[in-house]
Design a protein around this motif. Structure first.
Motif, PDB file in Angstrom:
ATOM      1  N   MET A   1       0.984  -1.310   0.012  1.00  0.00           N
ATOM      2  CA  MET A   1       0.042   0.125   0.109  1.00  0.00           C
ATOM      3  C   MET A   1       0.792   1.166  -0.028  1.00  0.00           C
ATOM      4  SD  MET A   1      -2.993   1.188   2.801  1.00  0.00           S
ATOM      5  CE  MET A   1      -3.501  -0.555   2.819  1.00  0.00           C
ATOM      6  N   ALA A   2       0.496   2.265  -0.835  1.00  0.00           N
ATOM      7  CA  ALA A   2       1.211   3.553  -0.877  1.00  0.00           C
ATOM      8  C   ALA A   2       1.347   4.259   0.468  1.00  0.00           C
ATOM      9  CB  ALA A   2       0.826   4.223  -1.923  1.00  0.00           C
ATOM     10  N   ARG A   3       2.332   5.008   0.712  1.00  0.00           N
ATOM     11  CA  ARG A   3       2.467   5.930   1.937  1.00  0.00           C
ATOM     12  C   ARG A   3       1.364   6.743   1.915  1.00  0.00           C
ATOM     13  NH1 ARG A   3       3.260   7.074   6.898  1.00  0.00           N
ATOM     14  NH2 ARG A   3       4.262   8.891   7.236  1.00  0.00           N
ATOM     15  N   ASN A   4       0.822   7.503   0.843  1.00  0.00           N
ATOM     16  CA  ASN A   4      -0.290   8.258   0.972  1.00  0.00           C
ATOM     17  C   ASN A   4      -1.433   7.572   1.534  1.00  0.00           C
ATOM     18  OD1 ASN A   4      -1.041  10.930   0.539  1.00  0.00           O
ATOM     19  ND2 ASN A   4      -1.883  10.497  -1.273  1.00  0.00           N
ATOM     20  N   ASN A   5      -1.629   6.347   1.174  1.00  0.00           N
ATOM     21  CA  ASN A   5      -2.980   5.754   1.402  1.00  0.00           C
ATOM     22  C   ASN A   5      -2.852   5.142   2.938  1.00  0.00           C
ATOM     23  OD1 ASN A   5      -4.127   5.849  -1.093  1.00  0.00           O
ATOM     24  ND2 ASN A   5      -3.437   3.613  -1.652  1.00  0.00           N
ATOM     25  N   ILE A   6      -1.574   5.134   3.390  1.00  0.00           N
ATOM     26  CA  ILE A   6      -1.475   4.603   4.702  1.00  0.00           C
ATOM     27  C   ILE A   6      -1.775   6.070   5.635  1.00  0.00           C
ATOM     28  CG2 ILE A   6       0.147   4.278   6.661  1.00  0.00           C
ATOM     29  CD1 ILE A   6       1.517   2.518   4.770  1.00  0.00           C
ATOM     30  N   THR A   7      -1.220   7.023   5.193  1.00  0.00           N
ATOM     31  CA  THR A   7      -1.642   8.425   6.147  1.00  0.00           C
ATOM     32  C   THR A   7      -2.980   8.717   5.820  1.00  0.00           C
ATOM     33  OG1 THR A   7      -0.801   9.861   4.062  1.00  0.00           O
ATOM     34  CG2 THR A   7       0.869   9.156   6.020  1.00  0.00           C
ATOM     35  N   HIS A   8      -3.724   8.629   4.616  1.00  0.00           N
ATOM     36  CA  HIS A   8      -5.127   8.896   4.536  1.00  0.00           C
ATOM     37  C   HIS A   8      -5.888   8.010   5.507  1.00  0.00           C
ATOM     38  CE1 HIS A   8      -3.954  11.323   1.124  1.00  0.00           C
ATOM     39  NE2 HIS A   8      -5.173  12.036   1.497  1.00  0.00           N
ATOM     40  N   ASN A   9      -5.491   6.658   5.408  1.00  0.00           N
ATOM     41  CA  ASN A   9      -6.288   5.873   6.199  1.00  0.00           C
ATOM     42  C   ASN A   9      -6.213   6.165   7.863  1.00  0.00           C
ATOM     43  OD1 ASN A   9      -6.943   4.346   4.094  1.00  0.00           O
ATOM     44  ND2 ASN A   9      -5.446   2.631   4.483  1.00  0.00           N
ATOM     45  N   ALA A  10      -4.988   6.504   8.277  1.00  0.00           N
ATOM     46  CA  ALA A  10      -4.622   7.098   9.692  1.00  0.00           C
ATOM     47  C   ALA A  10      -5.759   8.336   9.924  1.00  0.00           C
ATOM     48  CB  ALA A  10      -3.532   7.441   9.779  1.00  0.00           C
ATOM     49  N   ALA A  11      -5.631   9.382   8.776  1.00  0.00           N
ATOM     50  CA  ALA A  11      -6.376  10.242   9.008  1.00  0.00           C
ATOM     51  C   ALA A  11      -8.049  10.231   9.219  1.00  0.00           C
ATOM     52  CB  ALA A  11      -6.114  11.300   7.868  1.00  0.00           C
ATOM     53  N   THR A  12      -8.267   9.024   8.186  1.00  0.00           N
ATOM     54  CA  THR A  12      -9.978   8.651   8.258  1.00  0.00           C
ATOM     55  C   THR A  12     -10.020   8.111   9.721  1.00  0.00           C
ATOM     56  OG1 THR A  12      -9.741   8.438   6.051  1.00  0.00           O
ATOM     57  CG2 THR A  12     -11.660   7.314   6.912  1.00  0.00           C
ATOM     58  N   SER A  23     -14.889  13.281   5.077  1.00  0.00           N
ATOM     59  CA  SER A  23     -15.262  13.926   3.778  1.00  0.00           C
ATOM     60  C   SER A  23     -14.032  13.936   2.949  1.00  0.00           C
ATOM     61  CB  SER A  23     -15.996  15.077   3.573  1.00  0.00           C
ATOM     62  OG  SER A  23     -15.185  16.170   4.227  1.00  0.00           O
ATOM     63  N   ILE A  24     -13.856  14.322   1.747  1.00  0.00           N
ATOM     64  CA  ILE A  24     -12.685  14.396   1.092  1.00  0.00           C
ATOM     65  C   ILE A  24     -11.675  15.728   1.708  1.00  0.00           C
ATOM     66  CG2 ILE A  24     -11.455  15.198  -1.108  1.00  0.00           C
ATOM     67  CD1 ILE A  24     -13.964  13.506  -2.417  1.00  0.00           C
ATOM     68  N   GLN A  25     -12.463  16.830   1.959  1.00  0.00           N
ATOM     69  CA  GLN A  25     -11.602  17.951   2.509  1.00  0.00           C
ATOM     70  C   GLN A  25     -11.302  17.768   3.951  1.00  0.00           C
ATOM     71  OE1 GLN A  25     -14.763  18.289   1.081  1.00  0.00           O
ATOM     72  NE2 GLN A  25     -14.645  19.606  -0.460  1.00  0.00           N
ATOM     73  N   ARG A  26     -12.069  17.031   4.790  1.00  0.00           N
ATOM     74  CA  ARG A  26     -11.733  16.764   6.087  1.00  0.00           C
ATOM     75  C   ARG A  26     -10.468  15.816   6.301  1.00  0.00           C
ATOM     76  NH1 ARG A  26     -17.958  16.049   8.910  1.00  0.00           N
ATOM     77  NH2 ARG A  26     -18.393  18.489   8.956  1.00  0.00           N
ATOM     78  N   VAL A  27     -10.684  14.566   5.471  1.00  0.00           N
ATOM     79  CA  VAL A  27      -9.494  13.781   5.530  1.00  0.00           C
ATOM     80  C   VAL A  27      -8.146  14.490   4.970  1.00  0.00           C
ATOM     81  CG1 VAL A  27      -8.554  11.572   4.256  1.00  0.00           C
ATOM     82  CG2 VAL A  27     -10.939  11.717   5.170  1.00  0.00           C
ATOM     83  N   GLU A  28      -8.475  15.335   3.939  1.00  0.00           N
ATOM     84  CA  GLU A  28      -7.217  15.905   3.381  1.00  0.00           C
ATOM     85  C   GLU A  28      -6.697  16.891   4.478  1.00  0.00           C
ATOM     86  OE1 GLU A  28      -5.035  15.669   0.690  1.00  0.00           O
ATOM     87  OE2 GLU A  28      -6.328  14.104  -0.028  1.00  0.00           O
ATOM     88  N   ILE A  29      -7.418  17.497   5.148  1.00  0.00           N
ATOM     89  CA  ILE A  29      -6.832  18.505   6.089  1.00  0.00           C
ATOM     90  C   ILE A  29      -6.441  17.925   7.459  1.00  0.00           C
ATOM     91  CG2 ILE A  29      -7.649  20.352   7.667  1.00  0.00           C
ATOM     92  CD1 ILE A  29      -9.683  21.269   5.795  1.00  0.00           C
ATOM     93  N   MET A  30      -6.892  16.696   7.870  1.00  0.00           N
ATOM     94  CA  MET A  30      -6.550  15.997   8.878  1.00  0.00           C
ATOM     95  C   MET A  30      -5.128  15.387   8.419  1.00  0.00           C
ATOM     96  SD  MET A  30      -6.219  14.761  11.743  1.00  0.00           S
ATOM     97  CE  MET A  30      -7.855  15.437  12.475  1.00  0.00           C
ATOM     98  N   ASN A  31      -5.077  14.683   7.288  1.00  0.00           N
ATOM     99  CA  ASN A  31      -3.620  14.084   6.796  1.00  0.00           C
ATOM    100  C   ASN A  31      -2.805  15.227   6.694  1.00  0.00           C
ATOM    101  OD1 ASN A  31      -2.172  12.061   5.288  1.00  0.00           O
ATOM    102  ND2 ASN A  31      -2.165  13.604   3.514  1.00  0.00           N
ATOM    103  N   TYR A  32      -2.973  16.343   6.372  1.00  0.00           N
ATOM    104  CA  TYR A  32      -1.915  17.764   6.306  1.00  0.00           C
ATOM    105  C   TYR A  32      -1.398  17.751   7.862  1.00  0.00           C
ATOM    106  CZ  TYR A  32       0.318  21.925   5.373  1.00  0.00           C
ATOM    107  OH  TYR A  32       1.353  22.699   5.186  1.00  0.00           O
ATOM    108  N   LEU A  33      -2.376  17.581   8.727  1.00  0.00           N
ATOM    109  CA  LEU A  33      -1.864  17.971  10.142  1.00  0.00           C
ATOM    110  C   LEU A  33      -1.079  17.017  10.746  1.00  0.00           C
ATOM    111  CD1 LEU A  33      -5.087  19.429  11.912  1.00  0.00           C
ATOM    112  CD2 LEU A  33      -3.088  20.894  11.218  1.00  0.00           C
ATOM    113  N   MET A  34      -1.529  15.639  10.436  1.00  0.00           N
ATOM    114  CA  MET A  34      -0.835  14.401  10.603  1.00  0.00           C
ATOM    115  C   MET A  34       0.587  14.357  10.185  1.00  0.00           C
ATOM    116  SD  MET A  34      -3.977  11.830  11.242  1.00  0.00           S
ATOM    117  CE  MET A  34      -3.170  10.593  11.884  1.00  0.00           C
TER     118      MET A  34
END
Length: 149
Positions: A1-12, A23-34
């Motif tokens: 699994m790609a690193r980006n998917n791992i961090t998006h999964n953690a954000a979700t 939501s797409i925006q919430r996951v992206e914002i949380m991923n950014y913070l993490m």
């Protein structure tokens, strides 16, 4: 699994654990913070994510970060009335604010007080606390010393 998917999964997962509908925006914002440990402001998050999410607005970022803070998915750090920044690392730790350059950094080796879900002090219910130091960071001190020399 790609690193980006791992961090998006953690954000979700963080959002779901905090009772926030992803939501797409919430996951992206949380991923950014993490994944960015710079304690960004609303404007910094917006500027970073706007090229990726063309429909993103500052209001959405502001409201989302406020929601994250209210639901304990992120920390809102109020430096003063003009500067509020956010931290995706929610475990108790100390922050340092440089009064010269404005950088906010973590002091992980400093012991931060931990607190139960809520405590009562003189009849007041305390459900959140923050500890941060203010001063001049090492980089600014070196720069200042070099100017004097």
């Amino acid at each position: 699994m790609a690193r980006n998917n791992i961090t998006h999964n953690a954000a979700t997962k963080r959002l779901l654990d905090c009772g926030i509908k992803p939501s797409i925006q919430r996951v992206e914002i949380m991923n950014y913070l993490m994944t960015h440990f710079t304690h960004p402001t609303v404007e910094e998050v917006y500027t970073a994510l706007c090229p990726k999410i063309r429909t993103l607005s500052r209001t959405t970022v502001y409201n989302t970060l406020r929601l994250f803070s209210e639901r304990k998915a992120a920390l809102m750090i109020t430096i003063d009335e003009h500067r509020v920044c956010y931290d995706g690392d929610t475990h108790p730790h100390v922050h340092f604010y440089c009064k010269e350059c404005g950088k906010v950094m973590d002091f992980m080796d400093e012991s931060a007080p931990t607190m139960p879900a809520a405590i009562e002090i003189e009849g007041n219910l305390v459900d959140e606390m923050q500890l941060y130091y203010k001063g001049v960071c090492a980089e600014c001190r070196q720069r200042m010393a070099a100017k004097v020399s």
